[in-house]
Motif scaffolding. Structure first.
Motif, PDB file in Angstrom:
ATOM      1  N   THR A 115       0.823  -1.204   0.000  1.00 54.24           N
ATOM      2  CA  THR A 115       0.000   0.000   0.000  1.00 54.24           C
ATOM      3  C   THR A 115       0.858   1.255   0.000  1.00 54.24           C
ATOM      4  O   THR A 115       0.573   2.215  -0.721  1.00 54.24           O
ATOM      5  N   ARG A 116       1.905   1.261   0.807  1.00 53.38           N
ATOM      6  CA  ARG A 116       2.770   2.444   0.893  1.00 53.38           C
ATOM      7  C   ARG A 116       3.514   2.686  -0.416  1.00 53.38           C
ATOM      8  O   ARG A 116       3.712   3.840  -0.812  1.00 53.38           O
ATOM      9  N   ASN A 119       0.880   4.218  -2.782  1.00 50.08           N
ATOM     10  CA  ASN A 119       0.600   5.607  -2.423  1.00 50.08           C
ATOM     11  C   ASN A 119       1.764   6.514  -2.783  1.00 50.08           C
ATOM     12  O   ASN A 119       1.560   7.671  -3.190  1.00 50.08           O
ATOM     13  N   ILE A 123       1.642   9.958  -5.111  1.00 46.25           N
ATOM     14  CA  ILE A 123       2.145  11.226  -4.596  1.00 46.25           C
ATOM     15  C   ILE A 123       3.190  11.819  -5.545  1.00 46.25           C
ATOM     16  O   ILE A 123       3.202  13.030  -5.809  1.00 46.25           O
ATOM     17  N   ARG A 214      -6.475   6.504  -6.770  1.00 46.77           N
ATOM     18  CA  ARG A 214      -5.629   7.433  -6.016  1.00 46.77           C
ATOM     19  C   ARG A 214      -6.341   7.907  -4.747  1.00 46.77           C
ATOM     20  O   ARG A 214      -5.763   7.893  -3.651  1.00 46.77           O
ATOM     21  N   LEU A 217      -6.867   4.766  -2.196  1.00 41.65           N
ATOM     22  CA  LEU A 217      -5.649   4.269  -1.555  1.00 41.65           C
ATOM     23  C   LEU A 217      -5.093   5.255  -0.538  1.00 41.65           C
ATOM     24  O   LEU A 217      -4.423   4.852   0.420  1.00 41.65           O
ATOM     25  N   ALA A 218      -5.375   6.540  -0.719  1.00 39.93           N
ATOM     26  CA  ALA A 218      -4.893   7.538   0.235  1.00 39.93           C
ATOM     27  C   ALA A 218      -5.458   7.303   1.633  1.00 39.93           C
ATOM     28  O   ALA A 218      -4.874   7.755   2.623  1.00 39.93           O
ATOM     29  N   SER A 219      -6.579   6.579   1.704  1.00 40.22           N
ATOM     30  CA  SER A 219      -7.209   6.317   3.008  1.00 40.22           C
ATOM     31  C   SER A 219      -6.888   4.913   3.533  1.00 40.22           C
ATOM     32  O   SER A 219      -7.452   4.481   4.530  1.00 40.22           O
ATOM     33  N   ASP A 221      -3.853   2.102   4.722  1.00 43.58           N
ATOM     34  CA  ASP A 221      -2.464   1.859   5.105  1.00 43.58           C
ATOM     35  C   ASP A 221      -2.378   0.471   5.726  1.00 43.58           C
ATOM     36  O   ASP A 221      -1.961   0.300   6.867  1.00 43.58           O
TER      37      ASP A 221
END
Length: 400
Positions: A115-116, A119, A123, A214, A217-219, A221
Motif C-alpha cells: 500500500t505504501r 501511495n 504522490i 488514487r 488508496l490515500a485512506s 495503510d
C-alpha cells in the motif's frame, strides 16, 4: 437437549451455511455465467492512457524479467507506461531497470508494505493517466492484456479483475496452490459475477480508474491484504468490479510447505482482521441494498478457508456421532456436499496424476494452516514476504 448437543448443532449449522453458500456460487458460475465482457477484435473507441504500477520489495531475482514482460504489449507504446516501485532493491538491479524504457521510483519505508509503495507512486507521479493496472513483481501477462483492459473500460467497466493463473505447476505444492487459485476464481469471481454481484479482487492483475484509485488508496495503510478494504471502498461507491475471464495474469506459486504456510498465515490474518472491521458495516450496506458489499465484507470472510473447511468437516462429523447419530450423519452429508462443490469448481484440466500427487500433500498443508491460526495476530503486524524466483511460465495445465 444438552449443552453439548446444542453446541454441535450450532457448529453444523455454521458449516451447513458455509457449504450452501459455496455451492450456490459454484453452480452459478458453472450454469449461469454469461461473460458480458467478451473482448473481441473490435476497434476501441479510444486508447486510454494506462499506468502499470509494480511494487517490488527485495525482488532482485525477477523484477527485470517482469518489467520486460510488461513492456511487451500490443498496445500503443505512447499510451502506457511501466512504473517500478523499487523498495530495497540492490543498486545493480536499479541500474538494469533504468536501462529499460520505464520509470523507476526508489522508495524506502520504516515498515514496507504494498500500500505504501502504491501511495508513493500517486504522490510522486505527475503524468496524466486514465487507468492504473496493479501487478506484482512476480507477475507475467500476455501481450494483449492491456488491450483487454481497455476494451473492458470501453464497455463501461470502472474496476477490472483479470483471471490470475499459475506461472508454475511443476511441484506438488505449486500444483495445489494452482488448484486453490482456480477454485477461488470460479467461486468468488465467476460465481459472484454470474449472480450480478461484484467480483472479488486478488491483489494483482486488477485495474481501476486512475483518480478513483488514487483517492481510495490515500485512506488505506494496510500491512497485509490491502485488496480487501480496497474492493469494499470501490463497491461502497456503487461500482461493480468486473471479472474478465480471458484476461490472464500469471502468478508464481509457492513450491514448499513452509512457504505455503507463511502465505496462508498472511491470508488468514487479513481475512479475520477485515471480518471484524467490516462485519457491522457489511450488514448496514446490506439493508441499504448493497449486496455486493455484504458479500465481500461478510460472506466471503466468515466462511473458513477451503482447505480448513475440508479438514474440519470430517472431524466435526466424527465427533458428532458420539453425541447424536443424526448429527453425525448430517456432518457426513455436509462433507460429501462440500467435496462435490470443490470437484465442480475445479476446472477439468486440473484432473490427472498431478492432482493425485498434490492431494497427498493436502493433509500437511491443512495441518500448517491449522497451526497458523495460533499466529494470526503477529501476521497482521508484520509484512510477510514471499521470495520469488521464476522468470518463465511452466504451466502445463493451460495447454490441455
Amino acid at each position: 437437549m444438552t449443552t453439548l448437543w446444542l453446541t454441535v448443532l450450532i457448529i453444523l449449522i455454521y458449516f451447513g451455511c458455509s457449504v450452501a453458500y459455496l455451492l450456490i456460487l459454484t453452480l452459478a458460475g458453472k450454469y449461469n455465467y454469461r461473460n458480458p465482457w467478451t473482448l473481441g477484435s473490435t476497434q476501441p473507441t479510444l486508447y486510454r492512457r494506462i499506468a502499470i504500477v509494480v511494487p517490488a520489495y527485495k525482488e532482485d531475482g525477477i523484477i527485470v524479467h517482469t518489467a520486460q514482460n510488461l513492456l511487451d504489449q500490443d498496445y500503443p507504446a505512447i499510451c502506457f507506461d511501466v512504473h517500478v516501485m523499487a523498495d530495497s532493491l540492490r543498486p545493480e538491479t536499479v541500474a538494469r531497470l533504468r536501462g529499460l524504457p520505464l520509470t523507476v521510483w526508489e522508495v524506502a519505508f520504516k515498515k514496507s508494505t504494498k500500500t505504501r509503495s502504491l501511495n508513493a507512486f500517486f504522490i510522486r507521479n505527475r503524468q496524466p493517466y486514465d487507468v492504473v493496472l496493479i501487478c506484482d513483481a512476480d507477475n507475467m501477462v500476455g501481450s494483449d492484456f492491456l488491450s483487454k483492459v481497455n476494451a473492458a473500460f470501453d464497455q463501461g467497466a470502472r474496476a477490472f479483475q483479470g483471471r490470475r493463473v499459475a506461472k508454475n505447476t511443476d511441484t506438488s505444492y505449486a500444483f495445489l496452490d494452482a488448484c486453490s487459485e482456480a477454485i477461488n476464481n470460479h467461486i468468488f469471481r465467476k460465481g459472484t459475477s454470474a449472480l450480478g454481484l461484484s467480483s472479488a479482487v486478488i491483489g494483482s492483475g486488477m485495474a481501476f480508474e486512475y483518480n478513483m484509485l488514487r483517492d481510495i488508496l490515500a485512506s488505506i495503510d494496510a500491512v497485509g491484504g490491502f485488496d480487501k478494504p480496497l474492493q469494499l471502498k470501490v463497491v461502497a461507491r456503487g461500482i461493480k468490479i468486473r471479472y474478465v475471464e480471458d484476461a490472464l495474469i500469471y502468478d508464481e506459486k509457492i513450491e514448499s510447505g513452509d512457504a505455503f504456510g507463511n502465505q496462508r498465515r498472511r491470508w488468514l490474518s487479513s481475512q479475520w482482521v477485515y471480518l471484524r472491521r467490516y462485519f457491522l458495516p457489511g450488514w448496514v450496506q446490506l439493508f441499504r441494498g448493497n449486496v455486493s458489499y455484504f458479500n465481500l465484507a461478510v460472506a466471503n470472510n466468515i466462511v473458513l478457508p477451503r482447505a480448513l473447511l475440508l479438514g474440519a468437516l470430517p472431524l466435526v462429523a466424527a465427533g458428532a456421532f458420539f453425541v447424536d447419530p443424526v448429527l453425525g450423519w448430517t456432518g457426513v452429508v455436509l462433507w460429501v456436499g462440500y467435496l462435490f462443490t470443490l470437484a465442480m469448481a475445479l476446472p477439468k484440466a486440473y484432473y490427472g496424476k498431478d492432482l493425485i500427487k498434490a492431494l497427498i500433500r493436502l493433509p500437511g498443508a491443512m495441518g500448517r494452516m491449522a497451526l497458523n491460526l495460533l499466529q494470526l495476530r503477529s501476521a497482521d503486524k508484520t509484512f510477510i514476504h514471499t521470495l520469488h524466483t521464476r522468470t518463465t511460465i511452466s504451466n502445463n495445465v493451460l495447454n490441455r
